[in-house]
Design a protein around this motif. Structure first.
Motif, PDB file in Angstrom:
ATOM      1  N   GLN A 174      -6.744  -3.244 -15.982  1.00 29.79           N
ATOM      2  CA  GLN A 174      -5.693  -3.206 -16.998  1.00 29.79           C
ATOM      3  C   GLN A 174      -5.869  -4.290 -18.054  1.00 29.79           C
ATOM      4  N   TYR A 209       4.326  -0.537   3.068  1.00 29.75           N
ATOM      5  CA  TYR A 209       4.697  -1.473   2.011  1.00 29.75           C
ATOM      6  C   TYR A 209       6.134  -1.923   2.232  1.00 29.75           C
ATOM      7  N   PHE A 240      -6.675  -3.488  -9.626  1.00 34.90           N
ATOM      8  CA  PHE A 240      -6.260  -2.617 -10.729  1.00 34.90           C
ATOM      9  C   PHE A 240      -5.895  -3.442 -11.953  1.00 34.90           C
ATOM     10  N   ARG A 241      -5.271  -4.590 -11.724  1.00 34.69           N
ATOM     11  CA  ARG A 241      -4.887  -5.462 -12.837  1.00 34.69           C
ATOM     12  C   ARG A 241      -6.114  -5.952 -13.602  1.00 34.69           C
ATOM     13  N   THR A 250     -11.486  -4.024  -3.895  1.00 36.60           N
ATOM     14  CA  THR A 250     -10.705  -4.882  -3.011  1.00 36.60           C
ATOM     15  C   THR A 250     -11.547  -5.371  -1.841  1.00 36.60           C
ATOM     16  N   GLN A 308       3.035   3.571 -10.884  1.00 37.69           N
ATOM     17  CA  GLN A 308       3.879   2.393 -11.086  1.00 37.69           C
ATOM     18  C   GLN A 308       3.652   1.722 -12.435  1.00 37.69           C
ATOM     19  N   THR A 309       2.657   2.196 -13.191  1.00 41.53           N
ATOM     20  CA  THR A 309       2.366   1.574 -14.480  1.00 41.53           C
ATOM     21  C   THR A 309       3.074   2.338 -15.604  1.00 41.53           C
ATOM     22  N   SER A 334       0.840  -1.209   0.000  1.00 44.89           N
ATOM     23  CA  SER A 334       0.000   0.000   0.000  1.00 44.89           C
ATOM     24  C   SER A 334       0.872   1.255   0.000  1.00 44.89           C
ATOM     25  N   SER A 349      -1.091   5.954  -6.583  1.00 45.22           N
ATOM     26  CA  SER A 349       0.088   5.127  -6.359  1.00 45.22           C
ATOM     27  C   SER A 349       0.217   4.050  -7.422  1.00 45.22           C
ATOM     28  N   LEU A 350      -0.892   3.394  -7.741  1.00 44.16           N
ATOM     29  CA  LEU A 350      -0.868   2.333  -8.749  1.00 44.16           C
ATOM     30  C   LEU A 350      -0.565   2.892 -10.138  1.00 44.16           C
ATOM     31  N   ASP A 393      -5.165  -4.358  -3.589  1.00 45.21           N
ATOM     32  CA  ASP A 393      -5.416  -3.282  -4.544  1.00 45.21           C
ATOM     33  C   ASP A 393      -4.745  -3.496  -5.907  1.00 45.21           C
ATOM     34  N   PRO A 394      -3.468  -3.905  -5.960  1.00 47.32           N
ATOM     35  CA  PRO A 394      -2.857  -4.137  -7.277  1.00 47.32           C
ATOM     36  C   PRO A 394      -3.599  -5.196  -8.092  1.00 47.32           C
TER      37      PRO A 394
END
Length: 333
Positions: free
Chosen positions: A222, A82, A218-219, A186, A242-243, A77, A238-239, A214-215
């Motif tokens: 995606q 994290y 989001f995936r 989530t 990172q993409t 997170s 945040s996500l 959460d990732p």
């Protein structure tokens, strides 16, 4: 008994006590998942009382007896809680919790106080606090009146908003546009609760997918498994950071809800809450919060150097000026 034998005996007792707590905690998490939490106590009524005896605090008494304080952390997170490149828990919430640990060390006169770090998830965090397995939960947990029925919360440490993320090409602009579509979120979060409530009240006939973290949610967006993703805006930022293709996604401006975060703790231990709140209020009053915020929300963070570039919200600025532990969303608008 020699000093060496004395400390070895104490360490053994601490290990047995901690292992027992964690075993019971994990069992409790499985049994208690889905329980709610308790109505908030106003921060103004829980001002710090450093002179309170340790015996009046089950948390401090247990820490004193075992020489161990147990913190729960999240593994992904960013930037709250994290793992860094060395698999060490770091983040904004972790920094706040370690400040509390310093205060506990000082109060109990335990310079060698051991810190045990326990990973938690959206599904297990509430139960592990409620059943006493954790002394503090250092993550991204929203303070709600329902959750406060089973666990306590510190002074509010951040204010977020739950929003909708979609692919830019989809041209979906709000919750009503998601009628009949697939939406991801989530498990164990307020966002998933709001989704279910809106789905029912507005008869949207959405298919709601629940991810473990959460990732993972989001995936789903995606990869096209979901048409939208609903979560707190700061976690979405945040996500996206990172993409490799953040421009392919858009976060809708209209919030679904206001999310006041707090550190989780024992709801039946006002003395320990007073200590935790006093630490956070001190960080606010001394102005240390601004450097802390800059460090985690407006600068590159390890291990990948992502930068959320997120200005401090007006809601959180008001909390800093007038600290509160209220779970009422209207208090932050």
């Amino acid at each position: 008994m020699s000093d060496t034998a004395h400390f070895a005996c104490r360490a053994a007792r601490a290990d047995r006590h901690l292992n027992s707590r964690l075993r019971l905690g994990l069992l409790g998490a499985l049994l208690a998942f889905g329980l709610g939490t308790a109505g908030p106590v106003q921060a103004q009524k829980t001002s710090a009382s450093p002179a309170a005896p340790i015996a009046e605090s089950p948390t401090l008494q247990r820490i004193s007896d075992t020489g161990v304080i147990v913190l729960g952390y999240r593994v992904g997170s960013i930037p709250f809680s994290y793992l860094d490149a060395r698999l060490k828990p770091i983040g904004y919430s972790m920094d706040l919790c370690f400040k509390v640990v310093d205060a506990v060390r000082q109060k109990l006169e335990l310079p060698d106080l051991e810190v045990k770090l326990v990973p938690v998830s959206s599904a297990t965090r509430l139960a592990l606090v409620a059943n006493g397995s954790l002394d503090l939960e250092c993550g991204v947990t929203t303070n709600t009146a329902e959750r406060a029925k089973s666990q306590g919360f510190s002074i509010t440490t951040f204010v977020s908003e739950s929003k909708i993320m979609t692919r830019k090409a989809s041209d979906l602009n709000g919750i009503d546009d998601l009628s009949g579509l697939t939406v991801a979120s989530t498990i164990g979060t307020t966002s998933i609760q709001y989704l279910h409530a809106l789905n029912q009240s507005r008869k949207l006939n959405m298919k709601i997918l629940m991810a473990q973290e959460d990732p993972d949610a989001f995936r789903m967006l995606q990869t096209g498994r979901a048409d939208a993703y609903v979560m707190d805006d700061v976690l979405m930022r945040s996500l996206l950071a990172q993409t490799p293709n953040p421009g392919d996604f858009v976060i809708n401006d209209t919030p679904l809800s206001v999310e006041p975060y707090g550190l989780g703790l024992n709801r039946d231990d006002p003395v320990f809450k007073q200590l935790v709140d006093a630490v956070i209020i001190g960080i606010y009053q001394r102005g240390e919060i601004y450097a802390l915020y800059q460090k985690w929300f407006q600068a590159p963070v390890p291990p990948k150097g992502i930068n959320l570039q997120m200005p401090m919200s007006e809601s959180f600025k008001r909390v800093i000026q007038k600290p509160t532990d209220s779970s009422d969303p209207a208090r932050y608008r």
